[in-house]
Design an enzyme around this catalytic site. Structure first.
Site, PDB file in Angstrom:
ATOM      1  N   GLU A   1       8.464 -33.927 -14.343  1.00 58.78           N
ATOM      2  CA  GLU A   1       7.678 -33.581 -15.513  1.00 58.78           C
ATOM      3  C   GLU A   1       8.199 -34.310 -16.742  1.00 58.78           C
ATOM      4  OE1 GLU A   1       5.822 -29.613 -17.475  1.00 58.78           O
ATOM      5  OE2 GLU A   1       7.993 -29.733 -17.494  1.00 58.78           O
TER       6      GLU A   1
ATOM      7  N   SER B   1      -0.332 -23.704 -19.380  1.00 63.46           N
ATOM      8  CA  SER B   1      -1.587 -24.465 -19.465  1.00 63.46           C
ATOM      9  C   SER B   1      -2.387 -24.177 -18.205  1.00 63.46           C
ATOM     10  CB  SER B   1      -1.317 -25.961 -19.632  1.00 63.46           C
ATOM     11  OG  SER B   1      -0.334 -26.393 -18.735  1.00 63.46           O
TER      12      SER B   1
ATOM     13  N   GLN C   1       1.677 -23.170 -14.009  1.00 65.43           N
ATOM     14  CA  GLN C   1       3.125 -23.041 -13.878  1.00 65.43           C
ATOM     15  C   GLN C   1       3.610 -21.877 -14.728  1.00 65.43           C
ATOM     16  OE1 GLN C   1       5.808 -25.171 -16.486  1.00 65.43           O
ATOM     17  NE2 GLN C   1       6.395 -26.446 -14.756  1.00 65.43           N
ATOM     18  N   GLY C   2       4.316 -20.925 -14.135  1.00 62.81           N
ATOM     19  CA  GLY C   2       4.838 -19.785 -14.887  1.00 62.81           C
ATOM     20  C   GLY C   2       6.354 -19.852 -15.021  1.00 62.81           C
ATOM     21  N   TYR C   3       6.828 -20.640 -15.971  1.00 67.30           N
ATOM     22  CA  TYR C   3       8.277 -20.770 -16.180  1.00 67.30           C
ATOM     23  C   TYR C   3       8.693 -20.118 -17.503  1.00 67.30           C
ATOM     24  CZ  TYR C   3       8.800 -24.266 -12.382  1.00 67.30           C
ATOM     25  OH  TYR C   3       8.838 -24.921 -11.186  1.00 67.30           O
ATOM     26  N   SER C   4       8.222 -20.685 -18.629  1.00 73.92           N
ATOM     27  CA  SER C   4       8.718 -20.257 -19.946  1.00 73.92           C
ATOM     28  C   SER C   4       8.317 -18.821 -20.250  1.00 73.92           C
ATOM     29  CB  SER C   4       8.144 -21.161 -21.040  1.00 73.92           C
ATOM     30  OG  SER C   4       8.613 -22.466 -20.897  1.00 73.92           O
TER      31      SER C   4
END
Lengths: 396, 359
Positions: A239, A156, A121-124
């Site tokens: 989540e 992660s 996951q590429g969010y932050s």
């Protein structure tokens, strides 16, 4: 008030138990074993991807919350891997089912369900943590490709992942929530660099991911341009609830009791120390409260028409309360062991492989990750109690 | 599977809440401290709603409901800080008679309890933790000794637990009985001491340690329900105050320091509601976990309630500390519930014993 299961659900529980008795030995343990083969076996029998339509590689059963709960309980009781729980299965698949194109669903969902396609996951971003919508990683359309530049953090599984689902800024002129798009990025594309991020456990549970002129095919956008924020929020709620399951916490509590029976200080078992025992019982009471709360949330999903006016608030508090409590629970184990509690790495005299102190530190990470405890309190106060929002100060 | 309240249970809570809003507004809560206040003033109204007969079997004129329904009633009483008997008079007493009374005792006493005409106090404190030299002995069928912290003290008769695990019916006017009322910080409920000197008493033939246990557990669940309601009132009062009180040109609830106090209160209290339902339901339907749930619930809700009562008072600033606002009545209600029928430490010690973790 009726806690009994219908005959159909009782029969289903028996069916799950029979499966576990027959096939449980094939399950992978930790990193060992064939995860893909196990996952395929679970899907075939309907214990993974149970409610995903058959045309996308699922089992195709009609959604049934109690069946899902029974599967989780029985696999937990048997201590058998319940199959893939990663962000691909838990976040991307529901997103694609809701807003993906037919082609995206057929291409990405089946291999994700079997574990043959792993996601991160590429969010932050370094500058976009609690204020996630201020993210800056840009994607500019150039012919048939998006050109991506920027940096993601707290990613992660980035080292193992084949693909990333990412939030990127495609409309720099729009208000910050409306300028974001949801993009699927092949991790083998040139220009992507993954650097492990070592955390206080001294393990790299997360990574930093750098993008330099990364070219992503135009059709890899999910939904429309500028819809990324809304799409991400469709599944972010999942989540928050999944970071600390109260039933898993009960299992951990039982392990803590075993530890306190085994550990001796001055010839006395830790559990016979009245102060430690009081702390243990205090935690057990809190675990019981959160388990009852969890049962209430489950019941509200099963019986949505029964009307429970405060159940929304009961859901908002789960992430805050469970991560804080889990951190305390692990910390009590460290205290019960005293000096042995802080042994780490491969030290002589290490207890249980150092998992208690490691987990104590790791849960501090979960208190912060997925929306910090302070952000959770803002959400509870503003959405749950109707308190006024923070006045907005000048914004870039 | 349905873990929640039935429509009837929700309606019952709503109608009791409406009734108490009229019968027990803050003025009445304030009056309860006056010597002239009749501590049983609210009983006829509660009896008319069925509150007195919740646990009285239908054959004896009651509703024949369970501990869960009693806990829901307690929640509303705590929410209103209602100056009325409940835990002993309408929970522990009818439960004791139903579990241990003779058919004659049940027929003679239960209908009067359901009608609100017979108010019964409960002397059980020594079964939880005997203070000083307290305790009641049986000598030749008569009772002697001291019973402290007798609940719902303004009563027509008392159920007294003796040291040997017996249960006794003692009329308020019995010979050799001296009644000494206590004053506590909570003026909405009455407690006191019974001094017995060869006092005549009638035994409940079915009394046993297991029966005493069930009565105390039901009392614990009901006190937790009372704390839940009182704490809910304090939380709502604090949130309302934080939305309307302005300082530095802003509602104080827009400051994170205050906002987070409110969020912490709500996040800790809301799981207590499901916990109360579960533990109360366990008294009615899950006997193997009933005692453990009651002990954990009593301790946990007391801890959450005490912290919340402090925080809600602080959100009100100086006003929270005054008698002008009257918020302190709920603070004291929660503090009272915490100590009765087992403090958190005592309850946790019992939980550990029930789990086989302590002797």
């Amino acid at each position: 008030m009726d806690l009994s299961l219908s005959p159909r659900h009782q029969a289903f529980r028996e069916e799950v138990r029979r499966f576990l008795a027959e096939h449980g030995h094939k399950a992978p343990r930790g990193h060992r074993g064939d995860h893909v083969a196990w996952q395929k076996l679970l899907i075939e029998h309907g214990y993974a991807a149970r409610f995903i339509p058959r045309e996308y590689g699922g089992y195709g059963a009609p959604p049934d919350i109690l069946e899902a709960r029974i599967i989780a309980e029985e696999f937990g009781r048997a201590q058998v891997s319940p199959g893939l729980q990663g962000q691909g299965v838990s976040m991307l698949v529901p997103t694609l089912l809701e807003v993906g194109t037919e082609e995206q669903k057929r291409r990405f969902i089946p291999p994700t369900l079997t574990g043959e396609m792993i996601w991160c996951q590429g969010y932050s971003e370094p500058q976009a943590g609690s204020d996630l919508a201020s993210l800056r990683t840009s994607a500019v359309l150039d012919g048939d490709h998006w050109v991506v530049n920027g940096q993601k953090i707290w990613t992660s599984t980035a080292r193992e992942a084949d693909w990333m689902f990412a939030l990127v800024r495609t409309e720099p002129e729009a208000p910050k929530h409306e300028g974001i798009s949801f993009l699927l990025i092949d991790m083998r594309t040139p220009g992507i660099e993954v650097r492990p991020l070592v955390d206080m456990t001294m393990e790299a549970n997360f990574n930093e991911v750098f993008f330099t002129d990364v070219r992503v095919p135009k059709e890899n956008i999910v939904g429309r341009r500028g819809e990324g924020w809304r799409i991400a929020n469709l599944v972010l709620r999942h989540e928050r609830g999944s970071l600390a399951d109260p039933n898993a916490m009960m299992a951990r509590l039982l392990a803590l009791i075993d530890l306190m029976k085994a550990e001796r200080v001055d010839g006395r078992r830790a559990i016979d120390d009245p102060v430690l025992l009081d702390r243990l019982m205090r935690i057990e009471g809190r675990v019981q409260a959160l388990r009852a709360n969890d049962l209430r949330l489950l019941s509200a999903k099963v019986n949505p028409d029964h009307g429970d006016p405060r159940v929304g608030l009961a859901g908002l508090l789960v992430k805050l309360e469970t991560t804080e409590l889990r951190h305390e629970l692990e910390g009590l184990a460290v205290d019960a062991m005293g000096e042995f509690g802080i042994l780490y790495d491969r030290s002589p005299e290490l207890r249980a492989g150092g998992t208690w102190v490691r987990s104590w530190m790791y849960y501090l990470g979960l208190i912060i990750g997925g929306g910090t405890s302070q952000i959770q309190k803002n959400i509870i106060a503003e959405r749950g109690l109707g308190l006024p929002r923070e006045p907005r100060t000048a914004r870039p | 599977m349905d873990f929640g309240l039935s429509p009837e249970q929700r309606m019952f809570q709503e109608s009791l809440g409406r009734h108490l809003a009229e019968a027990s507004p803050l003025e009445v809560v304030r009056q309860a401290r006056q010597p002239s206040f009749d501590p049983n003033r609210l009983v006829p109204g509660l009896a008319a709603l069925g509150v007195a007969g919740l646990l009285v079997p239908e054959a004896h004129g009651g509703l024949g409901l369970g501990v869960l329904d009693a806990a829901l009633a307690a929640e509303m009483l705590g929410r209103a800080a209602a100056p009325a008997p409940f835990v002993a008079a309408f929970v522990m007493a009818p439960l004791a008679l139903a579990l241990a009374g003779s058919p004659e005792q049940q027929a003679a006493l239960l209908p009067k309890i359901a009608e609100g005409r017979l108010r019964v106090g409960a002397a059980f404190a020594e079964q939880v933790a005997a203070r000083a030299d307290a305790g009641v002995e049986v000598v030749q069928g008569r009772l002697s000794g001291r019973a402290l912290f007798v609940l719902d003290f303004a009563a027509d008769a008392y159920l007294v637990a003796s040291r040997d695990g017996g249960l006794w019916w003692v009329e308020a006017g019995a010979s050799g009985l001296e009644r000494i009322p206590f004053s506590t910080i909570d003026t909405t409920r009455r407690v006191g001491e019974l001094r017995l000197a060869a006092t005549p008493a009638e035994p409940l033939p079915g009394a046993s340690p297991a029966v005493l246990r069930r009565i105390i557990d039901a009392g614990r669940v009901v006190l937790a329900g009372d704390t839940l309601g009182a704490a809910q009132h304090m939380l709502e009062a604090a949130v309302d105050y934080a939305k309307t009180r302005e300082q530095f040109g802003r509602p104080i609830g827009s400051f994170q320091a205050v906002k987070h106090m409110c969020a912490e209160m709500a996040a800790s209290l809301e799981p207590c509601r499901a916990f109360l339902w579960y533990a109360a339901h366990a008294q009615d339907a899950l006997p193997e976990e009933a005692a453990l749930q009651a002990a954990h619930l009593k301790a946990h809700v007391a801890e959450v309630g005490t912290r919340l009562a402090k925080t809600a008072t602080e959100v009100h600033g100086g006003m929270g500390f005054t008698d002008l606002l009257g918020l302190h009545h709920w603070f004291k209600r929660i503090a009272w519930n915490r100590q009765m029928l087992g403090s958190p430490e005592q309850c946790r010690r019992e939980a550990a014993r029930l789990r086989g973790l302590a002797a």
